[in-house]
Design a protein around this motif. Sequence first.
Motif, short mmCIF file in Angstrom:
data_model
loop_
_atom_site.label_atom_id
_atom_site.label_comp_id
_atom_site.label_asym_id
_atom_site.label_seq_id
_atom_site.Cartn_x
_atom_site.Cartn_y
_atom_site.Cartn_z
N LYS A 178 0.88 -1.18 0.00
CA LYS A 178 0.00 0.00 0.00
C LYS A 178 0.91 1.22 0.00
O LYS A 178 1.39 1.66 1.04
CB LYS A 178 -0.87 -0.03 1.27
CG LYS A 178 -2.19 0.70 1.18
CD LYS A 178 -2.11 2.17 0.83
CE LYS A 178 -1.94 3.07 2.03
NZ LYS A 178 -1.75 4.49 1.63
N GLU A 181 -0.58 7.73 -0.75
CA GLU A 181 -1.51 8.32 -1.72
C GLU A 181 -0.83 9.42 -2.55
O GLU A 181 -1.28 9.77 -3.62
CB GLU A 181 -2.78 8.86 -1.04
CG GLU A 181 -2.60 9.65 0.25
CD GLU A 181 -2.48 8.77 1.50
OE1 GLU A 181 -1.50 7.99 1.58
OE2 GLU A 181 -3.32 8.88 2.40
N GLY A 209 -4.23 3.92 -2.34
CA GLY A 209 -5.44 4.38 -1.64
C GLY A 209 -5.04 5.15 -0.41
O GLY A 209 -3.85 5.33 -0.13
N THR A 230 6.13 2.11 7.44
CA THR A 230 7.01 3.27 7.60
C THR A 230 6.16 4.51 7.40
O THR A 230 5.45 4.62 6.41
CB THR A 230 8.17 3.25 6.58
OG1 THR A 230 8.95 2.09 6.82
CG2 THR A 230 9.06 4.46 6.74
N PHE A 390 9.77 17.73 9.30
CA PHE A 390 9.86 17.00 8.04
C PHE A 390 10.00 17.97 6.87
O PHE A 390 9.36 17.83 5.84
CB PHE A 390 8.65 16.07 7.86
CG PHE A 390 9.02 14.75 7.24
CD1 PHE A 390 9.96 13.93 7.84
CD2 PHE A 390 8.45 14.32 6.06
CE1 PHE A 390 10.34 12.71 7.27
CE2 PHE A 390 8.81 13.11 5.47
CZ PHE A 390 9.76 12.31 6.09
P1 NAD Z 1 1.88 8.86 7.22
O1 NAD Z 1 1.98 8.18 8.53
O2 NAD Z 1 0.87 9.91 7.05
O3 NAD Z 1 1.61 7.80 6.06
C1 NAD Z 1 2.46 6.71 5.79
C2 NAD Z 1 1.67 5.62 5.09
O4 NAD Z 1 0.73 5.08 6.01
C3 NAD Z 1 0.85 6.10 3.90
O5 NAD Z 1 0.83 5.09 2.93
C4 NAD Z 1 -0.53 6.30 4.50
O6 NAD Z 1 -1.55 6.22 3.56
C5 NAD Z 1 -0.58 5.16 5.49
N1 NAD Z 1 -1.46 5.34 6.66
C6 NAD Z 1 -1.73 6.47 7.33
N2 NAD Z 1 -2.56 6.20 8.37
C7 NAD Z 1 -2.79 4.86 8.36
C8 NAD Z 1 -3.56 3.97 9.17
N3 NAD Z 1 -4.26 4.40 10.23
N4 NAD Z 1 -3.56 2.66 8.87
C9 NAD Z 1 -2.85 2.19 7.83
N5 NAD Z 1 -2.12 2.98 7.01
C10 NAD Z 1 -2.09 4.31 7.28
O7 NAD Z 1 3.35 9.39 6.90
P2 NAD Z 1 3.82 10.25 5.66
O8 NAD Z 1 3.34 11.65 5.85
O9 NAD Z 1 3.48 9.54 4.38
O10 NAD Z 1 5.40 10.17 5.83
C11 NAD Z 1 6.11 11.02 6.66
C12 NAD Z 1 6.43 10.35 7.97
O11 NAD Z 1 7.11 9.11 7.74
C13 NAD Z 1 7.37 11.15 8.82
O12 NAD Z 1 6.93 11.15 10.15
C14 NAD Z 1 8.69 10.42 8.70
O13 NAD Z 1 9.57 10.62 9.76
C15 NAD Z 1 8.25 9.02 8.58
N6 NAD Z 1 9.29 8.19 7.95
C16 NAD Z 1 9.99 7.32 8.72
C17 NAD Z 1 11.00 6.57 8.17
C18 NAD Z 1 11.79 5.58 8.99
O14 NAD Z 1 12.43 4.72 8.41
N7 NAD Z 1 11.78 5.66 10.30
C19 NAD Z 1 11.31 6.70 6.83
C20 NAD Z 1 10.57 7.61 6.07
C21 NAD Z 1 9.55 8.35 6.66
#
Ligand code: NAD
Length: 484
Positions: A178, A181, A209, A230, A390
Amino acid sequence: MPTSAPKPMLIDGQFTPGSGAEPPLASVNPATGALNHHVAAAGAAEVEAAVHAATRAAQAKAWRTLLPPQRAALLHRISELMQRDADTFARHQMLENGKVWGECVAQVKSAAATFRYYAGVCETMTSELTPERGAYLSMTVHEPYGVVAAITPWNSPMTMEAQKVAPALAAGNAVLLKPSEVTPSAALELGRIALEAGLPPGVLNVLPGTGAGVGAALVAHPGVRMVSFTGGTESGRRIAEAAARKLMPVALELGGKSPHIVFDDANLDEAAEAVAGGIFEGSGQSCVAGSRLFVQRRVHDALVEKLVARARSLKVDLPDAPGAQMGPIATFAHRDRIAQMVQAARHEGAELLAGGHAPADDRLAGGAFYLPTLIGGVSNRAAIAQQEIFGPVLCVLPFEDEDDLLAQANDSVYGLAAGVWSADFRRAWRVARALEAGTVWINTYKQLSIATPFGGFKHSGLGREKGLSGMRLYQQAKGIYVGL
Ligand code: NAD
């Protein structure tokens, strides 16, 4: 504006538009604001179909009985095809998250290398014969969970997706990927080349999605046996809560607010270059971005002067412009959030040392750009120094001595990474051991190796990806006893 049909998703070896129950995702170029295309979004019906297909594929002989060298050969082929189509992968990422072209190309290479690495791991990892304790032999073997969901963010989609899909397949699972988006296209390309490589239908399914929609549905589905995620810490917490109800293992790579530390005996030119790269590369949209600079008081002014010069001279430009060093922020909404956080810090008395606004260049006016920004005059307790931004925003925080430094650097809910610059190796080692972080760099920064386990302390995550144990993350151990 493109009018073609939304890009289809991948379920059970077929690219399908799905039921259309969910509105398609708009893929937007953050450098210009132009629509790239639409992508079909999965809903409840597609989740059901994909879990069914993956369950069947995980159990089918065509996948379950493949020997490790045969699975490894498939992973090698995926790696080769990814390199063959490197320009396509890189272009998708550049158009969807705005990273500069050189970085996109480097990330495809890294993703292809990850598939190659896990082909090697798959073929060489051994089961264990455990020590004798009686008239029996006991062995530990490692088996796949079955169906694994991989959920990824938008900042580095190709590397994150390879980091999950390659070891999960090496381990013998079927995968439901997944993607974010914001950046669904590279994942769809991965699905395409996996089929071309000969992966059986249903072993890799790609379901673009929303997080609240398809993401949450995958996590909650009883057919999904493990989730590798992640993304942001709050999303990770919600996933862990849902997983607890199913007693399902999760791997969580979450956010960070990494301290980058410069002692007064460090080579200041080298440190300045690394500190700038550590926060401004990828417009600061990196989980390991060194977003809190701790600089020892005696060299504070000298280092800040070098950093201000670097921040002002960085070439912020369209991601495919020759020499561009920093592209836009990945979305307009995220750019506005960064701007609001900087504005709020200024209202609380922060001093703006560089940046703090969008570039004045007319050519960039249609994009989600934000200049490299340096903030001084705040304490480590200030919101801007505690919350993950970020974005390309560095807080400069002076320290007196080692004790003061450690107290401040560890005063964070996060613990993903840290950097230490010092000519005194004993001190650097002491500090590295005392820092609460999953990765510490000494006299280097953001150096990453697929062979080294990676993950967070505290609210930065659970579990470790990468390395040999990165494949074990997707397997469960089984003890087998043989009476003698
Ligand atoms: P996000 O948490 O908003 O989304 C990440 C993914 O999770 C997306 O595909 C999103 O659609 C999905 N998602 C969101 N809520 C969900 C839920 N309740 N259930 C299942 N899936 C869900 O994060 P983002 O804005 O896409 O990315 C930025 C964040 O990612 C930052 O906090 C960054 O630090 C973190 N990040 C961490 C690492 C690491 O290796 N530690 C690497 C890259 C990014």
